[in-house]
Design a protein around this motif. Sequence first.
Motif, short mmCIF file in Angstrom:
data_model
loop_
_atom_site.label_atom_id
_atom_site.label_comp_id
_atom_site.label_asym_id
_atom_site.label_seq_id
_atom_site.Cartn_x
_atom_site.Cartn_y
_atom_site.Cartn_z
N SER A 37 38.69 -13.02 14.09
CA SER A 37 37.30 -12.63 13.85
C SER A 37 36.73 -13.53 12.76
O SER A 37 37.37 -13.75 11.72
N LEU A 38 35.52 -14.04 13.00
CA LEU A 38 34.87 -14.97 12.07
C LEU A 38 33.43 -14.54 11.84
O LEU A 38 32.76 -14.07 12.77
N PRO A 39 32.92 -14.68 10.61
CA PRO A 39 31.49 -14.42 10.39
C PRO A 39 30.65 -15.52 11.01
O PRO A 39 31.05 -16.68 11.05
N ARG A 40 29.48 -15.13 11.50
CA ARG A 40 28.60 -16.14 12.10
C ARG A 40 28.08 -17.14 11.07
O ARG A 40 27.93 -18.32 11.37
N VAL A 41 27.83 -16.66 9.86
CA VAL A 41 27.34 -17.53 8.80
C VAL A 41 28.47 -17.72 7.79
O VAL A 41 29.02 -16.76 7.28
N SER A 42 28.81 -18.97 7.54
CA SER A 42 29.91 -19.27 6.63
C SER A 42 29.59 -18.77 5.22
O SER A 42 28.48 -18.94 4.72
N GLY A 43 30.57 -18.11 4.61
CA GLY A 43 30.41 -17.62 3.25
C GLY A 43 29.99 -16.17 3.15
O GLY A 43 30.02 -15.59 2.07
N THR A 44 29.57 -15.54 4.26
CA THR A 44 29.19 -14.14 4.24
C THR A 44 30.42 -13.26 4.45
O THR A 44 31.42 -13.69 5.01
N GLU A 45 30.31 -12.01 3.99
CA GLU A 45 31.43 -11.09 4.10
C GLU A 45 31.53 -10.54 5.52
O GLU A 45 30.52 -10.14 6.12
N LEU A 46 32.73 -10.52 6.04
CA LEU A 46 32.97 -9.99 7.39
C LEU A 46 33.22 -8.49 7.29
O LEU A 46 34.14 -8.04 6.61
N ARG A 47 32.38 -7.71 7.98
CA ARG A 47 32.47 -6.25 7.90
C ARG A 47 33.01 -5.62 9.18
O ARG A 47 33.37 -4.44 9.17
N GLY A 48 33.05 -6.35 10.26
CA GLY A 48 33.54 -5.79 11.50
C GLY A 48 33.77 -6.88 12.52
O GLY A 48 33.46 -8.05 12.30
N SER A 49 34.34 -6.46 13.65
CA SER A 49 34.64 -7.42 14.71
C SER A 49 34.03 -6.92 16.01
O SER A 49 34.05 -5.72 16.29
N PRO A 50 33.50 -7.83 16.83
CA PRO A 50 32.93 -7.41 18.11
C PRO A 50 33.97 -7.05 19.16
O PRO A 50 33.62 -6.55 20.23
N LEU A 51 35.26 -7.30 18.89
CA LEU A 51 36.32 -6.98 19.83
C LEU A 51 37.30 -6.00 19.18
O LEU A 51 37.60 -6.12 17.98
N PRO A 52 37.81 -5.02 19.93
CA PRO A 52 38.79 -4.10 19.35
C PRO A 52 40.14 -4.78 19.21
O PRO A 52 40.51 -5.65 20.00
N LEU A 53 40.90 -4.36 18.19
CA LEU A 53 42.24 -4.91 18.00
C LEU A 53 43.21 -4.37 19.04
O LEU A 53 44.02 -5.10 19.60
N VAL A 54 43.11 -3.06 19.29
CA VAL A 54 43.95 -2.44 20.32
C VAL A 54 43.27 -2.62 21.66
O VAL A 54 42.07 -2.31 21.79
N PRO A 55 43.95 -3.12 22.67
CA PRO A 55 43.32 -3.31 23.99
C PRO A 55 42.73 -2.01 24.51
O PRO A 55 43.32 -0.93 24.33
N PRO A 56 41.56 -2.08 25.14
CA PRO A 56 40.91 -0.85 25.62
C PRO A 56 41.77 -0.04 26.57
O PRO A 56 41.77 1.20 26.51
N GLU A 57 42.54 -0.70 27.45
CA GLU A 57 43.33 0.06 28.41
C GLU A 57 44.45 0.83 27.71
O GLU A 57 44.86 1.90 28.17
#
Length: 577
Positions: A528-548
Amino acid sequence: MSDIVPGANAAVPATDGEAASTRWQRTGNALRAGYLVTQRLARTLVTAVHSRWRRSLQLRVVTTTLVASVLVTAVLGFFMVQQVRSDLLKAKEQAAFSDHHIGLTTALGILQDSGQQDPERQLDEIVEELSARSGSTGLYDVVILPSVGGMTGRASGGVGEGSVPAQLREEVQDSAGDTQHGRYTEIVRGAEREPGLAVGAQLSSAYELYYLFPLDNEQQMLDLVQRTLVLVASVMVLLLAAIAYVVTRQVVTPVRQAASSAERLSSGDLSERMRVRGEDDLARLAVSFNDMAGSLQEKIQELEELSKVQRQFVSDVSHELRTPLTTIRMAGDLLFEERDGFDPTMRRSVELLQSQLERFEELLADLLEISRHDAGAATLAVERTDIRDSVLKAVSEAEQIAEKRGIKVVLRLPAEPCAAEFDARRINRILRNLIVNAIEHSEGKDVVVTAAGDRDAVAVAVRDFGVGLKEGEEHLCFDRFWRADPARARTTGGTGLGLSIAKEDAQLHGGWLQAWGRPGEGSQFRLSLPRVSGTELRGSPLPLVPPEVALGGTLSVFSGQQVGLETVRGAGAGEET
C-alpha cells in the motif's frame, strides 16, 4: 344594510392557523436544537471527567478521601446528635417530673388548707400559685382538667385543653394515687404550636393536674449542636481533602516526573536524568532510574558503534568483493562460451559456476542495498507513475519463471489509471520480488495479482494458493535470511534478503508491506502506497485478508496447466491472454 360576501373571511382563520403552526414548528426546532446542544455538552463533560478520573491518580485519591470523610463524619455526626438529643430529653424529663411532683404536693396542700372553700376558687388559687412558681420565663404551664363530666378545668398561659394528649389522660385516669405519667406533645396556644412535654397525675378524685414544659430551649440547644457539628465536619472534611492533596502531591509529583523522564528516554533522549532530592524511597527510585538510564545509554552507544562497524564492514566487503568478482566473472564468461568443447562433466561444472556467479552478484547487490538502508543513505527518485504499468512490468519480468513452472499469473487491474508518486525502480523491485516468491511457493497453482486505488492510496496484492504461512510467520517472513522451511531449496536462486529490502523500500515511501497466510490456503502480500509522496497513509484500498477467506467461501482459480498471462481489466471487461 350591508352586503355579506360568502367566504370573504374564510382565509383569515387559515392564515392565523398557518402562522401558529409555523411558530410551533420553529419553537419545536429550537427546543430540539437546544436539547441536542445540551446533550452534546453533557456528553463532552462526562467524557472529559471520565478521562481525567482515569488518568489522574491524585484526583482519585483526593476524591476518595473526600467521599470517605463525608460518609464517616455524617455517620458519627448522626449518632452524636442522637446521643445529645437523648441526653437533653432525659435531663428534661427528670426535671419535669421533679417540678411536677413539687407542684402536685403544693396543690394538695392548698386543697387541704382551703377546707370547705368553693372548688372553683380553689382551682384558681392552685393555678395562680403554681404558675407563679414557674417564674417570668415560663418554665412550664399549668393545666387542671376534670375527671368527671359537668365540671370545668383551668389552664395558664392561654394553653388549650388539646395540648394534653388523650393517651396521657387515659394513663392518668387509670392510675392510682399520685403516680406520675409523661408524654411528648404539641402545646397549642391559639394558632401557634410548639413541641413540649406533658407530665400529669391525679390531683383528686375529680381533677387531674398537668404540667406542660415547652422544649424550645432544648430545640435551640440541639440546633446549635447540629450547626456546630456541620461546621466542624465541613471544616474537617476540607482539611482532610487538603491533607490528602498535599500528601498525594508529594508522591504523585515525583512519579509524574519519572514518567515524563521515561517518555523522553524512550523517545531517544538518552541524556535524560531525574533530579534526586533527599534520601527517601522516591530519592532511591530516582537514583535507580538514573543508573538504569546511564547503563542503557552506554549499552545503546556500544550497540550503535557495533552496528556502525558492522554496516561499514558489510559495505566495505561488498565493494571490495566487486573487483575479484569482476575478474572471476570474466573468466567464467569465457569458460561458459567455450562449454560446448568440454566433456560433459566439465560442461556441467562451468554451467554451475555461471549460475552461482549470478547469484553471488545478486547477493552483493542486495547487501549493498541493505547497507544503504541501515546507514539511512537510501534516497527516492519520486515521479508520478501509474501503478498498473509497474505491475505489468514486474509480471513480464517474472513471466519466464512462471512458464518454466507451468503457472499462470492472473492480473486484475482497474480500468481507470491509478497514478501515484513513487520511485518506480524500487516499487518494480518490490513487485517482482513478491510475484517471484508467490510463483515459487504456489505449488503449481495460479498466482493472482490485484491492483486498486482510492482517493488517498494505491495498493497491489499478490495472492498464491500454495503452502501458506503458519501463525506468526506473517511477521517473520520479512526478517533477513528467514525461510519458512530451512530444508527447502531455493529453486529460483533467491538471496534471502528480497522481502527485507522490499519492506525497507515500502517504509521509505511511507507505505505498508503486509502479509497474510494460512497453512494449506496460500498467502497474500499487500503493498500500500500513498498517492502523494510524504503524506501519512491511513488505509488501503485492498483488504489484507482475501475476500473469499473473510467470507468463508472459496475462490475458483485456473488449473495452471496453461502457461501464460491473463489480464482482467475492470469488472465486466474482456480478458486478454
